[in-house]
Write an enzyme that holds these catalytic residues in place. Structure first.
Site, mmCIF file in Angstrom:
data_model
loop_
_atom_site.group_PDB
_atom_site.id
_atom_site.type_symbol
_atom_site.label_atom_id
_atom_site.label_comp_id
_atom_site.label_asym_id
_atom_site.label_seq_id
_atom_site.Cartn_x
_atom_site.Cartn_y
_atom_site.Cartn_z
ATOM 1 C CB CYS A 260 22.823 43.872 47.077
ATOM 2 S SG CYS A 260 20.706 43.769 47.715
ATOM 3 C CB CYS B 172 15.671 47.564 49.060
ATOM 4 S SG CYS B 172 17.048 48.686 48.104
#
Length: 271
Positions: free
Chosen positions: A74, A206
């Site tokens: 991530c 993101c």
């Protein structure tokens, strides 16, 4: 572990429960993780990040989505991990840590963190999808599809989420599925929105999505490195890379990493 000590952090609005777990005592229960991440009855977060010991790097980062599933990587979480490691005394302002997608180098300067990521690969362009949609695809630590539109901001949430859910599970992207990004170009910058698998919802930002859509649009000749990327939450992430036939190398992602609060949780109430 009966009492959980944690720090709540966010990277451009992408929020995480950060746990220093150098003794590897946190139980990796999907049910527990999903309950902790629940906003109304838990702490609330897009995911949980564990910092674990490593024999090769400064430490290892383990990332779990809010549904309890583990993901390889991530980007925003990695930036928060670097800041958390510095503030916790686990590493200095320059560090390298392991992830499921390979090692990540990081440097912390004030509230900003710049991370170096593994090469982007698996580039595919012009993927035809139902409803007349066309997508680009790369793996930027995790899989990302990009849907290019004139104005990503103009889509209402319901339209984007419904479209993204159909694309996320399309057979074109295999059993694992893909994250789905809606992206447009505005004055040379990217405006993008991401539907994240595992969260199964649009998130405020993101990091791997910013890198993925930057590389896809650079291959289409619409942007060039470095690329400023405006997130759903209005923050700016910056990506840098060198294009390759299959994607990109020398990849970096920069942006904010902020601690919101520290807390403790009685894990017995979540079991």
């Amino acid at each position: 572990m009966s009492e959980l000590r944690f720090t709540k952090m966010h990277g451009a609005g992408n929020d995480f429960i950060m746990i220093e777990d150098m003794e590897s005592s946190f139980a990796e229960s999907p049910a527990l993780i999903s309950r902790l991440c629940e906003f109304h009855r838990g702490i609330g977060a897009d995911g949980i990040i564990l910092l674990r010991p490593s024999g090769e790097y400064d430490f290892n980062m383990r990332y779990f989505n809010s549904d309890g599933s583990e993901a390889e990587m991530c980007g925003n979480g990695a930036r928060c991990t670097a800041m958390f490691a510095l503030k916790s005394g686990i590493a200095g302002n320059k560090m390298t840590f392991g992830t499921g997608a390979g090692p990540v180098s990081a440097e912390v300067e004030g509230t900003q963190v710049r991370i170096g990521l593994e090469p982007v690969h698996g580039l595919r362009l012009g993927i035809s999808l139902p409803g007349g949609l066309e997508a680009g695809f790369v793996v930027s630590g995790v899989p990302h599809a990009a849907l290019i539109t004139v104005d990503a901001r103009s889509w209402d949430r319901e339209r984007f989420v419904d479209t993204a859910r159909a694309v996320r599970n399309h057979p074109e992207f295999g059993k694992a599925g893909t994250n789905v990004n809606l992206v447009s170009v505005s004055d040379g910058d990217l405006v993008y929105r991401t539907y994240e698998r595992g969260v199964e919802e649009e998130t405020l930002a993101c990091g791997t999505g910013a890198l993925g859509v930057s590389v896809i649009l650079a291959h289409l000749g619409l942007v060039s490195s470095p690329v400023r990327c405006e997130t759903s939450g209005g923050d700016i992430l910056e990506t840098e890379f060198e294009l390759t036939d299959d994607g990109a190398r020398d990849c970096h992602l920069s942006g904010p990493a902020v601690a919101a609060f520290n807390g403790t949780a009685d894990l017995s109430t979540y079991l």
